[in-house]
Design a protein around this motif. Structure first.
Motif, PDB file in Angstrom:
ATOM      1  N   VAL B 120       0.828  -1.212   0.000  1.00 23.23           N
ATOM      2  CA  VAL B 120       0.000   0.000   0.000  1.00 23.23           C
ATOM      3  C   VAL B 120       0.860   1.259   0.000  1.00 23.23           C
ATOM      4  O   VAL B 120       0.491   2.284  -0.573  1.00 23.23           O
ATOM      5  CB  VAL B 120      -0.940   0.028   1.226  1.00 23.23           C
ATOM      6  N   GLY B 121       2.037   1.181   0.646  1.00 19.46           N
ATOM      7  CA  GLY B 121       2.919   2.336   0.757  1.00 19.46           C
ATOM      8  C   GLY B 121       3.320   2.939  -0.582  1.00 19.46           C
ATOM      9  O   GLY B 121       3.765   4.085  -0.650  1.00 19.46           O
ATOM     10  N   GLU B 122       3.177   2.167  -1.638  1.00 14.44           N
ATOM     11  CA  GLU B 122       3.533   2.621  -2.982  1.00 14.44           C
ATOM     12  C   GLU B 122       2.717   3.854  -3.412  1.00 14.44           C
ATOM     13  O   GLU B 122       3.238   4.746  -4.085  1.00 14.44           O
ATOM     14  CB  GLU B 122       3.254   1.464  -3.961  1.00 14.44           C
ATOM     15  N   TYR B 123       1.451   3.904  -3.030  1.00 19.08           N
ATOM     16  CA  TYR B 123       0.553   4.924  -3.586  1.00 19.08           C
ATOM     17  C   TYR B 123       0.718   6.316  -2.971  1.00 19.08           C
ATOM     18  O   TYR B 123       0.819   7.306  -3.710  1.00 19.08           O
ATOM     19  CB  TYR B 123      -0.895   4.408  -3.529  1.00 19.08           C
ATOM     20  N   PRO B 124       0.754   6.427  -1.633  1.00 22.84           N
ATOM     21  CA  PRO B 124       0.967   7.763  -1.050  1.00 22.84           C
ATOM     22  C   PRO B 124       2.283   8.389  -1.536  1.00 22.84           C
ATOM     23  O   PRO B 124       2.405   9.607  -1.622  1.00 22.84           O
ATOM     24  CB  PRO B 124       1.023   7.483   0.454  1.00 22.84           C
ATOM     25  N   GLU B 125       3.226   7.522  -1.871  1.00 24.47           N
ATOM     26  CA  GLU B 125       4.522   7.976  -2.377  1.00 24.47           C
ATOM     27  C   GLU B 125       4.363   8.847  -3.627  1.00 24.47           C
ATOM     28  O   GLU B 125       5.136   9.777  -3.865  1.00 24.47           O
ATOM     29  CB  GLU B 125       5.344   6.724  -2.702  1.00 24.47           C
ATOM     30  N   MET B 126       3.350   8.533  -4.426  1.00 20.02           N
ATOM     31  CA  MET B 126       3.104   9.308  -5.646  1.00 20.02           C
ATOM     32  C   MET B 126       2.668  10.731  -5.301  1.00 20.02           C
ATOM     33  O   MET B 126       3.020  11.687  -5.998  1.00 20.02           O
ATOM     34  CB  MET B 126       2.023   8.620  -6.484  1.00 20.02           C
ATOM     35  N   ALA B 127       1.910  10.869  -4.212  1.00 19.49           N
ATOM     36  CA  ALA B 127       1.473  12.199  -3.770  1.00 19.49           C
ATOM     37  C   ALA B 127       2.669  12.992  -3.242  1.00 19.49           C
ATOM     38  O   ALA B 127       2.784  14.197  -3.469  1.00 19.49           O
ATOM     39  CB  ALA B 127       0.399  12.068  -2.688  1.00 19.49           C
ATOM     40  N   LEU B 128       3.555  12.282  -2.556  1.00 15.30           N
ATOM     41  CA  LEU B 128       4.751  12.900  -1.981  1.00 15.30           C
ATOM     42  C   LEU B 128       5.550  13.645  -3.048  1.00 15.30           C
ATOM     43  O   LEU B 128       6.051  14.742  -2.820  1.00 15.30           O
ATOM     44  CB  LEU B 128       5.608  11.774  -1.387  1.00 15.30           C
ATOM     45  N   LYS B 129       5.649  13.033  -4.208  1.00 15.58           N
ATOM     46  CA  LYS B 129       6.419  13.638  -5.306  1.00 15.58           C
ATOM     47  C   LYS B 129       5.812  14.959  -5.769  1.00 15.58           C
ATOM     48  O   LYS B 129       6.468  15.750  -6.424  1.00 15.58           O
ATOM     49  CB  LYS B 129       6.498  12.658  -6.480  1.00 15.58           C
ATOM     50  N   GLU B 130       4.531  15.155  -5.448  1.00 14.92           N
ATOM     51  CA  GLU B 130       3.851  16.392  -5.833  1.00 14.92           C
ATOM     52  C   GLU B 130       3.729  17.325  -4.631  1.00 14.92           C
ATOM     53  O   GLU B 130       2.915  18.254  -4.652  1.00 14.92           O
ATOM     54  CB  GLU B 130       2.447  16.063  -6.357  1.00 14.92           C
ATOM     55  N   ASN B 131       4.506  17.055  -3.581  1.00 13.87           N
ATOM     56  CA  ASN B 131       4.408  17.853  -2.349  1.00 13.87           C
ATOM     57  C   ASN B 131       3.023  17.793  -1.725  1.00 13.87           C
ATOM     58  O   ASN B 131       2.531  18.774  -1.155  1.00 13.87           O
ATOM     59  CB  ASN B 131       4.783  19.313  -2.617  1.00 13.87           C
ATOM     60  N   MET B 132       2.396  16.651  -1.872  1.00 15.38           N
ATOM     61  CA  MET B 132       1.075  16.463  -1.266  1.00 15.38           C
ATOM     62  C   MET B 132       1.165  15.414  -0.163  1.00 15.38           C
ATOM     63  O   MET B 132       2.126  14.647  -0.083  1.00 15.38           O
ATOM     64  CB  MET B 132       0.084  15.975  -2.321  1.00 15.38           C
ATOM     65  N   ILE B 133       0.120  15.394   0.659  1.00 16.46           N
ATOM     66  CA  ILE B 133      -0.049  14.309   1.619  1.00 16.46           C
ATOM     67  C   ILE B 133      -0.825  13.219   0.892  1.00 16.46           C
ATOM     68  O   ILE B 133      -1.847  13.496   0.258  1.00 16.46           O
ATOM     69  CB  ILE B 133      -0.836  14.795   2.850  1.00 16.46           C
ATOM     70  N   GLY B 134      -0.340  11.990   0.944  1.00 17.47           N
ATOM     71  CA  GLY B 134      -1.019  10.887   0.286  1.00 17.47           C
ATOM     72  C   GLY B 134      -1.505   9.865   1.300  1.00 17.47           C
ATOM     73  O   GLY B 134      -0.822   9.577   2.282  1.00 17.47           O
ATOM     74  N   ILE B 135      -2.705   9.349   1.070  1.00 12.82           N
ATOM     75  CA  ILE B 135      -3.287   8.338   1.966  1.00 12.82           C
ATOM     76  C   ILE B 135      -3.903   7.238   1.108  1.00 12.82           C
ATOM     77  O   ILE B 135      -4.555   7.531   0.101  1.00 12.82           O
ATOM     78  CB  ILE B 135      -4.384   8.957   2.870  1.00 12.82           C
ATOM     79  N   ALA B 136      -3.682   5.994   1.468  1.00 11.62           N
ATOM     80  CA  ALA B 136      -4.339   4.882   0.774  1.00 11.62           C
ATOM     81  C   ALA B 136      -4.699   3.821   1.796  1.00 11.62           C
ATOM     82  O   ALA B 136      -3.922   3.554   2.715  1.00 11.62           O
ATOM     83  CB  ALA B 136      -3.420   4.296  -0.292  1.00 11.62           C
ATOM     84  N   PHE B 137      -5.880   3.269   1.670  1.00 10.08           N
ATOM     85  CA  PHE B 137      -6.237   2.150   2.555  1.00 10.08           C
ATOM     86  C   PHE B 137      -7.234   1.247   1.851  1.00 10.08           C
ATOM     87  O   PHE B 137      -7.947   1.674   0.938  1.00 10.08           O
ATOM     88  CB  PHE B 137      -6.780   2.635   3.905  1.00 10.08           C
ATOM     89  N   GLY B 138      -7.259  -0.006   2.295  1.00 14.49           N
ATOM     90  CA  GLY B 138      -8.134  -0.956   1.637  1.00 14.49           C
ATOM     91  C   GLY B 138      -8.763  -1.918   2.618  1.00 14.49           C
ATOM     92  O   GLY B 138      -8.147  -2.312   3.607  1.00 14.49           O
TER      93      GLY B 138
END
Lengths: 359, 359
Positions: B120-138
């Motif tokens: 799951v950690g893969e997805y918030p990482e994409m937000a990080l690159k845009e200086n955003m906070i990323g959250i993913a859960f399932g």
């Protein structure tokens, strides 16, 4: 222990806030909020706070302060609470989040210059009434929580509350501190002279302890300490819930709950975030709520340990306390109650009401 | 234990997916995802899954499937993954959330008809690159987690990952199951023949146990069991993290992570939610990141228990594993490695690469 009827208690508290210059509609919101906290069993956020807030009026709490919108997009906003009552600005911020969610599907509002927002569970409840998912969390209050393998206070107790609507079952209602227990629980153990369970607190040297006084002194000193911003160095610390996982959830709340708000040079005390999610933009609200019902029923119907009558889910303990207290009244510690009545009298609350309450 | 260089391993895994009909760019995403999971130490979501996914291709995983947008607002979307690789549809859903956050400040996308999204950690990482906070859960995968005072499985292990950018310090990177440990950890204890720590699992009767086989059989049987949707009744259960608080956070993820997605009559397996929050709509990103730095430094500099070299925060363990494995290679259990090579050979992966890997 005195047990007071909720309506009378609310009346008293409202009058006390009006007596210190609070506009009547704000006093009503704050009193309602405090009494609800007691009704749901969150006594640490109930009437016991009236005293404390009143002591801070004019300093960290400004009755009638106007909330200002600092930054805004269609889905988000940053708002300056201008040190109004947290119960009042918190409510307005959640209203904004809900309004935005109606337009774009999700709304998120960060609030700063707010001292204490009271029982966090109050805010997601507002979203629930709109068939939305509501989330509220706050960070950046005085550090009390220690890191795993750490010895000193680094995080606030950083509470989070979430409400999710159900159909026939009770809604999901989470309202928790990210410390192992709410710091306010110490007051109970202190006043009863009881040791706290093992695994809750560390003393100032970082050793496990069951003495609640290692975490905090008696209520009176605590109120004084807060008011004077006394250094907290010599105190013990609270353990986080859920070891390193829970600690890191607390850390998330510390960061997002307080750092999204503008601070300027002088570090302000804490911040709060309010989120509303409109279910209807994803799928049928009715079907969603039926799915929630089904899951809650599955959990309740699952096998239990001997002696366990019901598997409780978020909101259940509060619900049962509410049923009892709305009928029988709100129990308040003798000492606190005397203080409240004394304060009310000194504020000039009418003698007739005080008489009624003393009975 | 074989230790394989990350680049070579990725090359092998990509070729294996191509061999079963996966478009090359999808095979690249999945292989990259699996190898990164290994590099960060989340081996249960790494190469060990290649086998498992390949066995499900054409059944629960459809290479090249097109993701469909079912409902959409400016800030939210519901998307149908159409059983494409979770690593591929998950990435697309997170991209959507980020794009929406750029417009309205926050984006939230719910994904269904997805089998397994990997680490799951893969997805918030994409937000990080845009200086955003990323959250993913399932949520909504096969139940494995027991309620406090319960005896049987009622919730999935419901993972959540959050990334928050820092300035000079490492970002905050949470990636955790809401069970006390990831279920995948059992594989390690099983293959090493070791008992698991106390407090992790219950047997099928609800008694505490340290035998990992009480939770799940050996990997081979597990893969078979999953593929055939065998009933799980006779198995034990995993405890939630953080007792009743952690259980209720897992319950929140079960509901919001899976129930926001349309299901139709037949109950589908799980769902996922991706959220991106644009910090710049609240305050200066630079100042926000400096505040994160300062807090992380305060925590790291706080007093520690004797023997503790560093207080770790979310993302630290993964960071240290990454540094080691990117340099020295990825260790893979002998038995798994043999299986991977055998499968690769049977899929017709070129002998030259296999030779190189056998060395």
């Amino acid at each position: 222990m005195p047990v007071i009827e909720a309506g009378l208690l609310k009346n008293l508290v409202q009058k006390m806030f009006v007596a210190v210059g609070t506009p009547i509609e704000e006093a009503e919101i704050v009193a309602d909020h405090l009494i609800k906290a007691n009704l749901y069993g969150h006594d640490s956020h109930g009437v016991v706070r009236a005293h404390y807030y009143i002591g801070l009026v004019g300093e960290k709490i400004i009755p009638g302060a106007k909330m200002e919108v600092v930054n805004e997009t269609t889905s988000t906003a940053l708002v300056n609470g201008n040190w109004g009552f947290g119960q009042v600005t918190g409510r307005k911020a959640m209203e904004m989040a809900i309004k935005k969610a109606k337009v774009t599907g999700i709304g998120m509002v960060a609030l700063y210059n707010v001292f204490h927002t009271g029982r966090v569970g109050e805010y997601p409840e507002m979203a629930l009434k709109e068939n939305m998912i509501g989330i509220a969390f706050g960070g950046g209050s005085s550090p009390q929580v220690v890191a795993p393998l750490g010895l000193s206070r680094v995080l606030g107790t950083n509470p989070i509350a979430i409400s999710i609507p159900a159909n026939e079952e009770r809604p999901y209602r989470l309202d928790m501190a990210t410390s192992i227990v709410a710091a306010g629980k110490m007051t109970y153990y202190l006043s009863e002279g009881l040791p706290v369970p093992e695994g809750w607190i560390l003393d100032s040297e970082g050793n496990p302890t069951t003495n609640p006084a290692d975490l905090r002194p008696r209520l009176k000193d605590m109120v004084e300490g807060y008011a004077k911003d006394k250094p907290l160095k010599k105190r013990g610390s609270l353990l986080p819930f859920g070891d390193y996982k829970g600690f890191n959830i607390g850390l998330f709340i510390e960061i997002v709950g307080s750092f999204l708000a503008e601070r300027g040079k002088e570090r302000k005390r804490g911040g709060f975030v309010f989120i509303a999610i409109d279910i209807s933009n994803f799928r049928s609200v009715e079907e969603f709520k039926q799915d929630v019902d089904e899951l809650i029923r599955t959990i309740k119907a699952s096998e239990r340990k001997p002696g366990c009558d019901e598997i409780l889910v978020a909101g259940d303990p509060e619900h049962y306390t509410y049923l009892k207290r709305i009928k029988k009244g709100i129990p308040i510690g003798e000492e606190h109650w005397d203080e409240v009545l004394l304060l009310a009298k000194s504020l000039g609350v009418d003698e007739k009401l005080l008489e009624e309450l003393r009975e």
